[in-house]
Design a protein around this motif. Sequence first.
Motif, PDB file in Angstrom:
ATOM      1  N   ARG A 308      -0.484  -5.653  -1.367  1.00  0.00           N
ATOM      2  CA  ARG A 308      -0.495  -4.433  -2.175  1.00  0.00           C
ATOM      3  C   ARG A 308      -0.835  -3.241  -1.288  1.00  0.00           C
ATOM      4  O   ARG A 308      -1.795  -3.294  -0.521  1.00  0.00           O
ATOM      5  CB  ARG A 308      -1.495  -4.538  -3.320  1.00  0.00           C
ATOM      6  N   VAL A 309      -0.049  -2.181  -1.432  1.00  0.00           N
ATOM      7  CA  VAL A 309      -0.285  -0.927  -0.712  1.00  0.00           C
ATOM      8  C   VAL A 309      -0.505   0.150  -1.771  1.00  0.00           C
ATOM      9  O   VAL A 309       0.428   0.520  -2.496  1.00  0.00           O
ATOM     10  CB  VAL A 309       0.895  -0.570   0.205  1.00  0.00           C
ATOM     11  N   ALA A 310      -1.732   0.635  -1.859  1.00  0.00           N
ATOM     12  CA  ALA A 310      -2.102   1.620  -2.884  1.00  0.00           C
ATOM     13  C   ALA A 310      -2.425   2.948  -2.222  1.00  0.00           C
ATOM     14  O   ALA A 310      -3.148   2.997  -1.221  1.00  0.00           O
ATOM     15  CB  ALA A 310      -3.297   1.127  -3.691  1.00  0.00           C
ATOM     16  N   ASP A 311      -1.868   4.029  -2.765  1.00  0.00           N
ATOM     17  CA  ASP A 311      -2.164   5.364  -2.253  1.00  0.00           C
ATOM     18  C   ASP A 311      -2.779   6.210  -3.354  1.00  0.00           C
ATOM     19  O   ASP A 311      -2.903   5.764  -4.499  1.00  0.00           O
ATOM     20  CB  ASP A 311      -0.897   6.030  -1.689  1.00  0.00           C
ATOM     21  N   VAL A 362       6.980  -1.636  -8.095  1.00  0.00           N
ATOM     22  CA  VAL A 362       5.934  -0.631  -8.328  1.00  0.00           C
ATOM     23  C   VAL A 362       5.005  -1.217  -9.378  1.00  0.00           C
ATOM     24  O   VAL A 362       5.337  -1.284 -10.558  1.00  0.00           O
ATOM     25  CB  VAL A 362       6.529   0.700  -8.800  1.00  0.00           C
ATOM     26  N   GLU A 363       3.844  -1.689  -8.943  1.00  0.00           N
ATOM     27  CA  GLU A 363       2.933  -2.376  -9.866  1.00  0.00           C
ATOM     28  C   GLU A 363       2.314  -1.402 -10.860  1.00  0.00           C
ATOM     29  O   GLU A 363       2.181  -1.712 -12.047  1.00  0.00           O
ATOM     30  CB  GLU A 363       1.852  -3.100  -9.076  1.00  0.00           C
ATOM     31  N   ARG A 364       1.934  -0.251 -10.376  1.00  0.00           N
ATOM     32  CA  ARG A 364       1.397   0.796 -11.267  1.00  0.00           C
ATOM     33  C   ARG A 364       1.604   2.140 -10.595  1.00  0.00           C
ATOM     34  O   ARG A 364       1.708   2.238  -9.363  1.00  0.00           O
ATOM     35  CB  ARG A 364      -0.085   0.575 -11.571  1.00  0.00           C
ATOM     36  N   PHE A 372       2.258  -0.364  -4.642  1.00  0.00           N
ATOM     37  CA  PHE A 372       3.402  -1.227  -4.425  1.00  0.00           C
ATOM     38  C   PHE A 372       2.905  -2.651  -4.212  1.00  0.00           C
ATOM     39  O   PHE A 372       1.923  -2.870  -3.471  1.00  0.00           O
ATOM     40  CB  PHE A 372       4.203  -0.785  -3.200  1.00  0.00           C
ATOM     41  N   ALA A 373       3.562  -3.624  -4.847  1.00  0.00           N
ATOM     42  CA  ALA A 373       3.191  -5.031  -4.697  1.00  0.00           C
ATOM     43  C   ALA A 373       4.365  -5.798  -4.100  1.00  0.00           C
ATOM     44  O   ALA A 373       5.483  -5.750  -4.636  1.00  0.00           O
ATOM     45  CB  ALA A 373       2.801  -5.636  -6.041  1.00  0.00           C
TER      46      ALA A 373
END
Length: 382
Positions: A308-311, A362-364, A372-373
């Motif tokens: 998971r890459v979260a911004d 796009v997970e959320r 992104f998952a």
Amino acid sequence: MKHLSLQWRITLLTALLIACACVCMNLLLYRTGVTGMDALNGFMMQYQPGSADPLTIEIPQEEMSSLLAHFSQEVYDAKVVFGRKGWCITVVVTIVSAAIAYFVSGRALKPLQQLAQQAQQVDQDSIATTRLDENTVQEFGQLSRSVNRMLDGLAQSFELQRQFAGNAAHELRTPLAILQTKLELFAEEHPAMDSETAGLIRSLREQLDRLTALVRTLLEMSNLQSVSRTDQIALAPLVEEILTDLTPLAQKNNISLQQDCEELGMVGSDALIYRLVFNLVENGIKYNRPGGAVRVTLQQEKQTAVLRVADTGPGIPADCRESIFQPFFRVDKSRSREMGGVGLGLALVREIAVLHGGSVTVERSSENGTTFAVTLPLAQPC
């Protein structure tokens, strides 16, 4: 009716046909039974003692009127019960027949349901390998063969399109390199050029850089199938390496990088997985708010590794969350040009994930950021 499934259409039409047949049969039987009962009732009402008919009934005269009235009532009650039972039988037979028709039609349509499930698995990434089962009922087998021929044609078209993009990108590399070299030589040979010429040269070099990046990405996408995918990849060290490589860009944009990764491994192309994670983290840095963060996590879920890459950026509109993985699609075109994007980063990420048997979604996403998952198959233990 057009919104109902084929199974329900067959069920309803069968039930309607059986109901009509039962109603007609019930009316015919009721008419025949009532006619017989009325004839018997009429015979009793018309009978007179001393008649020449062979039937002789010895009934006292004073009881005759009471007997006839009672007999007429019994005949009427019998007709009511007879009619009620007939309609009850009609309803029961219709319901039972409809239930039987539903299950029988469901079994008969099972090959069609299997074909529908197979067809749902076909997308632009699996179109070259997925085929419908032709060894089925004759009518459905013909449908499967027709669909398979169509898929063969589409797969060939996609392959020709991929080859054309690769060939075109390959042919563009040489003239772009020549142009870039000539511009650099011109800038070196004319250090005292006026500001207008310097601005023109700078703009040309920026556009050449964008074209070069586009050509490089197109070549990578056209050659994905030929890349060897047999490397043993340790994902946590790979993520750490990518964050180290992107630290200067993050510092320039005032973005903090964070990671929380389990020690997981997979089999694939080290270079392609590097590019997949690199593109996601780079996008998280570029399309973020000043003072924001990008967090990368890696954990095992069932038999897959989930990255998971979260911004903390402005988020992606709901109607764009599928389109962003299409080539050349940009959510904010003006900002993408400002960042130097060509609209192929996420398309390449999706191609690489699918090529390794995984997926990216796009997970959320909201105004507080996007996650992104990426799911990737884990290496099987030896």
